[in-house]
Motif scaffolding. Structure first.
Motif, PDB file in Angstrom:
ATOM      1  N   GLU A  85       0.854  -1.186   0.000  1.00 32.96           N
ATOM      2  CA  GLU A  85       0.000   0.000   0.000  1.00 32.96           C
ATOM      3  C   GLU A  85       0.890   1.235   0.000  1.00 32.96           C
ATOM      4  O   GLU A  85       1.563   1.516   0.990  1.00 32.96           O
ATOM      5  CB  GLU A  85      -0.923   0.007   1.223  1.00 32.96           C
ATOM      6  N   PRO A  86       0.923   1.984  -1.101  1.00 39.99           N
ATOM      7  CA  PRO A  86       1.808   3.151  -1.156  1.00 39.99           C
ATOM      8  C   PRO A  86       1.291   4.280  -0.285  1.00 39.99           C
ATOM      9  O   PRO A  86       0.092   4.383  -0.013  1.00 39.99           O
ATOM     10  CB  PRO A  86       1.767   3.550  -2.628  1.00 39.99           C
ATOM     11  N   ASP A  87       2.202   5.104   0.181  1.00 37.73           N
ATOM     12  CA  ASP A  87       1.822   6.334   0.857  1.00 37.73           C
ATOM     13  C   ASP A  87       1.052   7.184  -0.163  1.00 37.73           C
ATOM     14  O   ASP A  87       1.582   7.504  -1.228  1.00 37.73           O
ATOM     15  CB  ASP A  87       3.084   7.057   1.327  1.00 37.73           C
ATOM     16  N   PRO A  88      -0.203   7.520   0.125  1.00 34.77           N
ATOM     17  CA  PRO A  88      -0.995   8.281  -0.855  1.00 34.77           C
ATOM     18  C   PRO A  88      -0.305   9.554  -1.332  1.00 34.77           C
ATOM     19  O   PRO A  88      -0.423   9.934  -2.505  1.00 34.77           O
ATOM     20  CB  PRO A  88      -2.278   8.600  -0.097  1.00 34.77           C
ATOM     21  N   ARG A  89       0.429  10.197  -0.452  1.00 30.87           N
ATOM     22  CA  ARG A  89       1.105  11.443  -0.839  1.00 30.87           C
ATOM     23  C   ARG A  89       2.209  11.182  -1.869  1.00 30.87           C
ATOM     24  O   ARG A  89       2.550  12.060  -2.660  1.00 30.87           O
ATOM     25  CB  ARG A  89       1.696  12.131   0.401  1.00 30.87           C
ATOM     26  N   ALA A  90       2.730   9.951  -1.868  1.00 35.07           N
ATOM     27  CA  ALA A  90       3.791   9.623  -2.814  1.00 35.07           C
ATOM     28  C   ALA A  90       3.258   9.572  -4.241  1.00 35.07           C
ATOM     29  O   ALA A  90       4.021   9.719  -5.203  1.00 35.07           O
ATOM     30  CB  ALA A  90       4.436   8.291  -2.445  1.00 35.07           C
ATOM     31  N   LEU A  91       1.947   9.363  -4.382  1.00 34.43           N
ATOM     32  CA  LEU A  91       1.363   9.283  -5.722  1.00 34.43           C
ATOM     33  C   LEU A  91       0.990  10.649  -6.285  1.00 34.43           C
ATOM     34  O   LEU A  91       0.727  10.778  -7.479  1.00 34.43           O
ATOM     35  CB  LEU A  91       0.115   8.400  -5.706  1.00 34.43           C
ATOM     36  N   ASP A  92       0.968  11.663  -5.440  1.00 35.17           N
ATOM     37  CA  ASP A  92       0.540  12.985  -5.895  1.00 35.17           C
ATOM     38  C   ASP A  92       1.367  13.485  -7.075  1.00 35.17           C
ATOM     39  O   ASP A  92       0.832  13.997  -8.063  1.00 35.17           O
ATOM     40  CB  ASP A  92       0.624  13.994  -4.746  1.00 35.17           C
ATOM     41  N   SER A  93       2.688  13.337  -6.967  1.00 35.23           N
ATOM     42  CA  SER A  93       3.554  13.860  -8.023  1.00 35.23           C
ATOM     43  C   SER A  93       3.386  13.069  -9.317  1.00 35.23           C
ATOM     44  O   SER A  93       3.462  13.630 -10.420  1.00 35.23           O
ATOM     45  CB  SER A  93       5.018  13.841  -7.584  1.00 35.23           C
ATOM     46  N   TYR A  94       3.153  11.760  -9.207  1.00 35.81           N
ATOM     47  CA  TYR A  94       2.944  10.946 -10.404  1.00 35.81           C
ATOM     48  C   TYR A  94       1.673  11.386 -11.133  1.00 35.81           C
ATOM     49  O   TYR A  94       1.663  11.560 -12.355  1.00 35.81           O
ATOM     50  CB  TYR A  94       2.821   9.466 -10.022  1.00 35.81           C
ATOM     51  N   LEU A  95       0.593  11.551 -10.376  1.00 39.14           N
ATOM     52  CA  LEU A  95      -0.676  11.965 -10.979  1.00 39.14           C
ATOM     53  C   LEU A  95      -0.575  13.369 -11.576  1.00 39.14           C
ATOM     54  O   LEU A  95      -1.109  13.631 -12.661  1.00 39.14           O
ATOM     55  CB  LEU A  95      -1.790  11.917  -9.929  1.00 39.14           C
ATOM     56  N   ALA A  96       0.125  14.258 -10.880  1.00 41.73           N
ATOM     57  CA  ALA A  96       0.262  15.625 -11.376  1.00 41.73           C
ATOM     58  C   ALA A  96       1.060  15.664 -12.678  1.00 41.73           C
ATOM     59  O   ALA A  96       0.683  16.337 -13.639  1.00 41.73           O
ATOM     60  CB  ALA A  96       0.925  16.496 -10.311  1.00 41.73           C
ATOM     61  N   ARG A  97       2.176  14.936 -12.721  1.00 40.41           N
ATOM     62  CA  ARG A  97       2.999  14.932 -13.938  1.00 40.41           C
ATOM     63  C   ARG A  97       2.263  14.284 -15.108  1.00 40.41           C
ATOM     64  O   ARG A  97       2.334  14.761 -16.246  1.00 40.41           O
ATOM     65  CB  ARG A  97       4.308  14.179 -13.677  1.00 40.41           C
ATOM     66  N   ALA A  98       1.547  13.193 -14.829  1.00 42.25           N
ATOM     67  CA  ALA A  98       0.799  12.525 -15.895  1.00 42.25           C
ATOM     68  C   ALA A  98      -0.303  13.422 -16.438  1.00 42.25           C
ATOM     69  O   ALA A  98      -0.567  13.449 -17.650  1.00 42.25           O
ATOM     70  CB  ALA A  98       0.210  11.215 -15.367  1.00 42.25           C
TER      71      ALA A  98
END
Length: 362
Positions: A85-98
């Motif tokens: 289970e990833p830290d949700p905050r760690a996905l923020d940058s991935y979603l923003a860049r995509a």
């Protein structure tokens, strides 16, 4: 229909892609058709970004440019097996860049490259896999438009999720945005489709039968915006009698790259037609039949014989015959039904002249 670029194309994916390809090419001969495909509808999801985060944690230095699709797919299986289970905050940058830049992880870029080569060989029309195009609108305007119509239940001010209000139609609540602010896969679809709504325009939603509940809800929402909408649900293709998501494996030896690499005497045109005869004709819309290589081989052989006996035709005669033949096979919504068309092609008498047969099926 969205497919995350995280695993090989399985028979279920191939069935969906070939049904779509036949439908678009055949329907374009009798009516106006636009295929709406955008890679960002598949990459702006936690399903993709959580996997990318996993790869960066476990293999930060891997060069993905020469990796096989099976190799990437095996990482995808391992990721789901480990259930990290990833830290949700760690996905923020991935979603923003995509979302903002169209960024795709190198592993998924490699997967798209492999898909393009396989689909080119299969003769599937250009899906735009090599293109980068922003979604038609941003998340906030779509959520605002849903709120104006009273279609959402928003708990974000309490630190909770945002839901589509399915119960108003006797359907379950459906989370659109998590309490961490991450969208599910329906949000990019709405962002792309809602701005396309016009008077007189019909939307056909082609989807996996396993996702029927979501697409019934999506149909209701688009209708609230004034769209005319119909659906085409396709059953998954069982492997050895079992229907499962590709994240659980079982697809080795049956991926599109495996099928295209299978030795045989047929040429490329017969391969393309034979694949369509099998996936659209033998495996009909709701077929529960397991994938069978022997039937696929038989379909390719049948395609070769069909191509040999179908005479060439004058272009003007072909045009008249095509319009007449395809118009008889239109669904009430206007699209040409791929199963009915393919079943007629597989008959003793050619349902299409040679030029049209090649244009639609190869």
């Amino acid at each position: 229909m969205t497919i995350t670029p995280t695993k090989p194309l399985t028979p279920t994916h191939v069935k969906g892609l070939l049904w779509t390809d036949i439908l678009v090419k055949a329907s374009a001969a009798v009516t106006g058709v636009r295929l709406v495909w955008n890679n960002r509808m598949a990459t702006l999801t936690t399903q993709s970004t959580a996997f990318w985060h996993y790869l960066d944690l476990t293999e930060p230095d891997t060069d993905w440019s020469g990796e096989s699709e099976t190799g990437i797919g095996e990482r995808y299986l391992r990721y789901h097996t480990e259930r990290r289970e990833p830290d949700p905050r760690a996905l923020d940058s991935y979603l923003a860049r995509a979302d903002q830049d169209g960024w795709i992880h190198p592993a998924s870029r490699r997967m798209l490259e492999l898909w393009r080569a396989e689909l080119d060989l299969l003769g599937v029309g250009d899906l735009g896999l090599a293109e980068d195009r922003p979604l038609a609108t941003a998340t906030r305007p779509v959520i605002g438009a849903l709120a104006e119509r009273g279609l959402i239940i928003d708990h974000r001010r309490f630190g909770g999720p945002l839901y589509l209000d399915g119960p108003r139609w006797g359907m379950p609540l459906r989370q659109l945005i998590s309490s961490e602010g991450h969208p599910n896969y329906l949000v990019p679809i709405l962002r792309e489709l809602v701005p396309l709504i016009r008077p007189g325009r019909m939307f056909l939603l082609i989807h996996d039968d396993e996702l029927t509940a979501d697409y019934l809800l999506l149909k209701r929402v688009l209708t609230e915006f004034g769209a005319a909408v119909t659906r085409l649900g396709l059953s998954r293709v069982p492997l050895n009698g079992t229907v499962r998501s590709s994240r659980y494996g079982g697809w080795k030896g049956t991926t599109l790259s495996d099928l295209s690499a299978t030795s045989g005497s047929a040429d490329r045109t017969a391969y393309r037609l034979g694949m369509r005869l099998y996936f659209a004709g033998v495996l009909h819309r709701r077929s529960a039949q397991s994938f069978r290589m022997d039937l696929l081989r038989r379909s390719v052989g049948r395609a070769a014989r069909l191509l040999e006996r179908t005479p060439d035709d004058p272009a003007d005669l072909a045009g008249q015959q095509v319009m007449t033949a395809l118009s008889r096979l239109q669904d009430r919504s206007g699209y040409v039904d791929p199963y009915r068309l393919t079943a007629s092609v597989m008959g003793e008498r050619a349902a299409l002249p040679a030029s049209a047969l090649r244009a639609v099926y190869t």
